[in-house]
Design a protein around this motif. Structure first.
Motif, PDB file in Angstrom:
ATOM      1  N   ARG A 121       0.838  -1.196   0.000  1.00 50.70           N
ATOM      2  CA  ARG A 121       0.000   0.000   0.000  1.00 50.70           C
ATOM      3  C   ARG A 121       0.874   1.247   0.000  1.00 50.70           C
ATOM      4  O   ARG A 121       1.817   1.384   0.787  1.00 50.70           O
ATOM      5  N   LEU A 122       0.560   2.158  -0.918  1.00 54.81           N
ATOM      6  CA  LEU A 122       1.305   3.403  -1.000  1.00 54.81           C
ATOM      7  C   LEU A 122       0.931   4.330   0.150  1.00 54.81           C
ATOM      8  O   LEU A 122      -0.147   4.225   0.728  1.00 54.81           O
ATOM      9  N   LEU A 123       1.836   5.249   0.468  1.00 59.80           N
ATOM     10  CA  LEU A 123       1.545   6.231   1.499  1.00 59.80           C
ATOM     11  C   LEU A 123       0.413   7.150   1.042  1.00 59.80           C
ATOM     12  O   LEU A 123       0.255   7.432  -0.153  1.00 59.80           O
ATOM     13  N   ALA A 124      -0.381   7.600   1.974  1.00 57.51           N
ATOM     14  CA  ALA A 124      -1.477   8.514   1.651  1.00 57.51           C
ATOM     15  C   ALA A 124      -0.928   9.797   1.044  1.00 57.51           C
ATOM     16  O   ALA A 124       0.143  10.276   1.413  1.00 57.51           O
ATOM     17  N   THR A 125      -1.663  10.342   0.090  1.00 53.91           N
ATOM     18  CA  THR A 125      -1.243  11.558  -0.594  1.00 53.91           C
ATOM     19  C   THR A 125      -2.276  12.658  -0.366  1.00 53.91           C
ATOM     20  O   THR A 125      -3.371  12.413   0.148  1.00 53.91           O
ATOM     21  N   GLU A 126      -1.912  13.868  -0.789  1.00 51.41           N
ATOM     22  CA  GLU A 126      -2.859  14.977  -0.704  1.00 51.41           C
ATOM     23  C   GLU A 126      -4.123  14.663  -1.500  1.00 51.41           C
ATOM     24  O   GLU A 126      -5.228  14.992  -1.085  1.00 51.41           O
ATOM     25  N   ARG A 127      -3.950  14.004  -2.636  1.00 57.03           N
ATOM     26  CA  ARG A 127      -5.123  13.637  -3.432  1.00 57.03           C
ATOM     27  C   ARG A 127      -5.982  12.610  -2.693  1.00 57.03           C
ATOM     28  O   ARG A 127      -7.211  12.660  -2.795  1.00 57.03           O
ATOM     29  N   ASP A 128      -5.375  11.681  -1.971  1.00 57.27           N
ATOM     30  CA  ASP A 128      -6.165  10.728  -1.168  1.00 57.27           C
ATOM     31  C   ASP A 128      -7.082  11.463  -0.206  1.00 57.27           C
ATOM     32  O   ASP A 128      -8.268  11.135  -0.078  1.00 57.27           O
ATOM     33  N   GLN A 129      -6.537  12.449   0.466  1.00 53.13           N
ATOM     34  CA  GLN A 129      -7.332  13.203   1.432  1.00 53.13           C
ATOM     35  C   GLN A 129      -8.452  13.964   0.729  1.00 53.13           C
ATOM     36  O   GLN A 129      -9.589  13.995   1.202  1.00 53.13           O
ATOM     37  N   PHE A 130      -8.133  14.556  -0.410  1.00 53.55           N
ATOM     38  CA  PHE A 130      -9.135  15.278  -1.186  1.00 53.55           C
ATOM     39  C   PHE A 130     -10.259  14.328  -1.620  1.00 53.55           C
ATOM     40  O   PHE A 130     -11.452  14.641  -1.476  1.00 53.55           O
ATOM     41  N   GLU A 131      -9.881  13.169  -2.152  1.00 57.24           N
ATOM     42  CA  GLU A 131     -10.887  12.223  -2.647  1.00 57.24           C
ATOM     43  C   GLU A 131     -11.728  11.638  -1.514  1.00 57.24           C
ATOM     44  O   GLU A 131     -12.934  11.395  -1.694  1.00 57.24           O
ATOM     45  N   SER A 132     -11.122  11.420  -0.361  1.00 58.41           N
ATOM     46  CA  SER A 132     -11.897  10.938   0.784  1.00 58.41           C
ATOM     47  C   SER A 132     -12.970  11.941   1.179  1.00 58.41           C
ATOM     48  O   SER A 132     -14.119  11.575   1.469  1.00 58.41           O
ATOM     49  N   ARG A 133     -12.617  13.220   1.168  1.00 52.11           N
ATOM     50  CA  ARG A 133     -13.601  14.264   1.475  1.00 52.11           C
ATOM     51  C   ARG A 133     -14.691  14.321   0.416  1.00 52.11           C
ATOM     52  O   ARG A 133     -15.875  14.525   0.730  1.00 52.11           O
ATOM     53  N   LEU A 134     -14.300  14.151  -0.851  1.00 48.42           N
ATOM     54  CA  LEU A 134     -15.306  14.143  -1.921  1.00 48.42           C
ATOM     55  C   LEU A 134     -16.319  13.026  -1.704  1.00 48.42           C
ATOM     56  O   LEU A 134     -17.529  13.230  -1.864  1.00 48.42           O
ATOM     57  N   ARG A 135     -15.851  11.855  -1.328  1.00 46.23           N
ATOM     58  CA  ARG A 135     -16.765  10.732  -1.135  1.00 46.23           C
ATOM     59  C   ARG A 135     -17.671  10.958   0.074  1.00 46.23           C
ATOM     60  O   ARG A 135     -18.822  10.522   0.087  1.00 46.23           O
ATOM     61  N   GLU A 136     -17.149  11.647   1.075  1.00 48.02           N
ATOM     62  CA  GLU A 136     -17.998  12.009   2.211  1.00 48.02           C
ATOM     63  C   GLU A 136     -19.073  13.008   1.774  1.00 48.02           C
ATOM     64  O   GLU A 136     -20.236  12.903   2.167  1.00 48.02           O
ATOM     65  N   LEU A 137     -18.684  13.974   0.942  1.00 47.78           N
ATOM     66  CA  LEU A 137     -19.612  15.022   0.508  1.00 47.78           C
ATOM     67  C   LEU A 137     -20.695  14.486  -0.423  1.00 47.78           C
ATOM     68  O   LEU A 137     -21.870  14.828  -0.284  1.00 47.78           O
ATOM     69  N   GLY A 141     -14.312  23.735   1.807  1.00 44.31           N
ATOM     70  CA  GLY A 141     -12.912  24.113   2.023  1.00 44.31           C
ATOM     71  C   GLY A 141     -11.950  23.456   1.064  1.00 44.31           C
ATOM     72  O   GLY A 141     -10.729  23.527   1.262  1.00 44.31           O
ATOM     73  N   LEU A 142     -12.478  22.826   0.001  1.00 43.71           N
ATOM     74  CA  LEU A 142     -11.640  22.148  -0.985  1.00 43.71           C
ATOM     75  C   LEU A 142     -11.608  22.966  -2.276  1.00 43.71           C
ATOM     76  O   LEU A 142     -12.402  23.877  -2.480  1.00 43.71           O
ATOM     77  N   ALA A 143     -10.689  22.605  -3.182  1.00 45.10           N
ATOM     78  CA  ALA A 143     -10.607  23.221  -4.512  1.00 45.10           C
ATOM     79  C   ALA A 143     -10.551  24.743  -4.438  1.00 45.10           C
ATOM     80  O   ALA A 143     -11.322  25.447  -5.085  1.00 45.10           O
ATOM     81  N   LYS A 144      -9.610  25.256  -3.650  1.00 43.00           N
ATOM     82  CA  LYS A 144      -9.488  26.706  -3.518  1.00 43.00           C
ATOM     83  C   LYS A 144      -8.857  27.363  -4.740  1.00 43.00           C
ATOM     84  O   LYS A 144      -9.087  28.534  -5.004  1.00 43.00           O
ATOM     85  N   ALA A 145      -8.054  26.587  -5.477  1.00 43.12           N
ATOM     86  CA  ALA A 145      -7.414  27.130  -6.681  1.00 43.12           C
ATOM     87  C   ALA A 145      -8.382  27.048  -7.865  1.00 43.12           C
ATOM     88  O   ALA A 145      -9.507  26.555  -7.745  1.00 43.12           O
ATOM     89  N   SER A 146      -7.925  27.515  -9.019  1.00 40.92           N
ATOM     90  CA  SER A 146      -8.741  27.442 -10.226  1.00 40.92           C
ATOM     91  C   SER A 146      -9.151  26.002 -10.510  1.00 40.92           C
ATOM     92  O   SER A 146      -8.396  25.062 -10.261  1.00 40.92           O
ATOM     93  N   VAL A 147     -10.363  25.856 -11.039  1.00 38.17           N
ATOM     94  CA  VAL A 147     -10.882  24.550 -11.445  1.00 38.17           C
ATOM     95  C   VAL A 147     -10.967  24.536 -12.965  1.00 38.17           C
ATOM     96  O   VAL A 147     -11.416  25.501 -13.590  1.00 38.17           O
ATOM     97  N   TYR A 148     -10.545  23.435 -13.559  1.00 36.07           N
ATOM     98  CA  TYR A 148     -10.532  23.312 -15.018  1.00 36.07           C
ATOM     99  C   TYR A 148     -11.607  22.325 -15.469  1.00 36.07           C
ATOM    100  O   TYR A 148     -11.756  21.249 -14.907  1.00 36.07           O
ATOM    101  N   VAL A 149     -12.336  22.733 -16.510  1.00 36.15           N
ATOM    102  CA  VAL A 149     -13.331  21.865 -17.147  1.00 36.15           C
ATOM    103  C   VAL A 149     -12.847  21.641 -18.575  1.00 36.15           C
ATOM    104  O   VAL A 149     -12.657  22.601 -19.329  1.00 36.15           O
ATOM    105  N   ARG A 150     -12.659  20.379 -18.941  1.00 34.91           N
ATOM    106  CA  ARG A 150     -12.020  20.078 -20.216  1.00 34.91           C
ATOM    107  C   ARG A 150     -12.832  19.096 -21.053  1.00 34.91           C
ATOM    108  O   ARG A 150     -13.778  18.516 -20.578  1.00 34.91           O
TER     109      ARG A 150
END
Length: 385
Positions: A2-18, A117-126
């Motif tokens: 198992r890889l170490l938790a990353t910033e994206r892991d934390q972000f995605e965990s919050r997304l799934r909670e939301l 409190g997530l996605a404070k920077a610019s968001v891109y839609v592609r």
């Protein structure tokens, strides 16, 4: 392991909670994606694995390496989270939004994410059509020029247009059903109208001069051995590009999901994945090509990975005569096009390009332009209304 938790892991965990059941891993979303295919390039099982992937080192995910999909019952889009090259801050990516209320769904998703409190920077839609781009701009999103993703490629591999091949232009079908490589029609293709045909013949001549070798293309089965071979093609492709100059945008890690994760459905029916190898008469086999794509409508397919090992110095000592080997990319493309034709495909979208050189290669193979776009939600500027 198992890889170490990353910033994206934390972000995605919050997304799934939301968002709960509205967020799911790409590999578990085959049926949802199938229902929303409309012939566009990125809305595919493999397409979303590529563009929402969690293998990229600027947005690594140990939990969801194939990316996430949002689906609210009527609207769907891919969800990624990446840093720009040379930057630390990560940006939410919305990939190929589809559905009758897609703009409102994207606005709500961004607003709820920011309210948490997530996605404070610019968001891109592609991966937006020209029509969708105009509608997103009218809804308050900004043009990519206000915050380019990359200085040299503002819209990454959508900076230059998608190239779509009409296989009825690429081939002439003979009375017995066989396909002959054709001269490309149109006055604007006059300078390279015979390029496909001549390149195809050059590689056939290369094989004739090296009778101890055979080039074989077979359906990709995602076995461990095949993954190692396909991975070596991807790694070698990027290594060779780095030797030629700086690589813009994509990384080999972007393609790990495409190499490792079997998509839903059946090969040569729902998706098209092929491994090409050079066979020597002593029994040795050398991986030389990996292509992966997907049927996006009844008669159209998208190709997301089209990599060949076209540098003879990387296969030192294998050839008696290297003349003509560098035509292997065109030969591989045309060979895969033939295989797809047999399965009812008549149009192939090979996506866009980060740089002009790559676009020129696709254009001279016969690809017609179909531009897709990015827009930007500048930080805190898009409300849920």
């Amino acid at each position: 392991m198992r890889l170490l938790a990353t910033e994206r892991d934390q972000f995605e965990s919050r997304l799934r909670e939301l968002f709960g059941s509205r967020i799911s891993p790409v590999e578990d979303s085959f049926d949802i994606i199938q229902k929303n295919k409309d012939g566009s390039f990125a809305m595919g099982h493999i397409g979303l694995m590529l563009y929402a992937n969690g293998y990229n080192l600027r947005g690594a995910s140990s939990k969801y390496p194939n990316g996430l999909v949002y689906h609210d019952g009527t609207n769907v889009f891919g969800v990624g989270y990446f840093s720009k090259e040379g930057h630390v801050a990560k940006h939410l990516h919305i990939v190929a939004p589809k559905g009758p209320d897609r703009i409102a769904a994207v606005r709500r998703f961004i607003a709820e994410t920011r309210a948490a409190g997530l996605a404070k920077a610019s968001v891109y839609v592609r991966h937006l059509s020209p029509e969708d781009r105009e509608q997103f701009l009218a809804a308050g999103f900004a043009d990519i020029a206000c915050d380019p993703w990359h200085r040299g490629a503002p819209e990454e591999d959508e900076t230059y247009p998608n190239r779509v091949y009409d296989l009825r232009e690429v081939f002439e079908q003979q009375p017995d059903g066989t396909l002959r490589v054709a001269n490309l029609p149109g006055a604007d293709r006059r300078k390279y109208k015979a390029k496909n045909r001549l390149a195809h013949r050059r590689f056939e001549n290369f094989l004739d001069r090296n009778p101890h070798l055979e080039f074989a293309i077979e359906p990709y089965g995602y076995t461990e051995s095949e993954q190692e071979q396909a991975g070596s093609v991807v790694e070698s492709y990027f290594a060779a590009r780095r030797e030629q100059g700086a690589v813009v945008g994509s990384t080999p890690e972007d393609y790990y999901a495409v190499v490792r994760q079997r998509p839903g459905g059946k090969n040569e029916q729902d998706y098209f994945s092929y491994l090409g190898t050079i066979h020597a008469d002593n029994g040795d086999r050398y991986p030389a090509m990996f292509f992966a794509g997907e049927r996006v409508s009844e008669r159209r397919a998208a190709l997301y990975c089209t990599m060949t090992m076209r540098f003879p110095e990387r296969l030192h000592g294998l050839f008696k005569d290297t003349t003509g080997f560098t035509a292997i990319p065109q030969y591989a493309w045309l060979s895969v096009f033939r295989l797809m034709w047999k399965k009812g495909i008549r149009e192939v979208d090979a996506g866009g390009s980060e740089v002009k050189g790559l676009d020129d290669q696709k254009r001279q193979l016969g690809g017609n332009p179909e531009k897709t776009h990015w827009v930007v939600s500048e930080a805190t500027e898009i409300s849920a209304r």
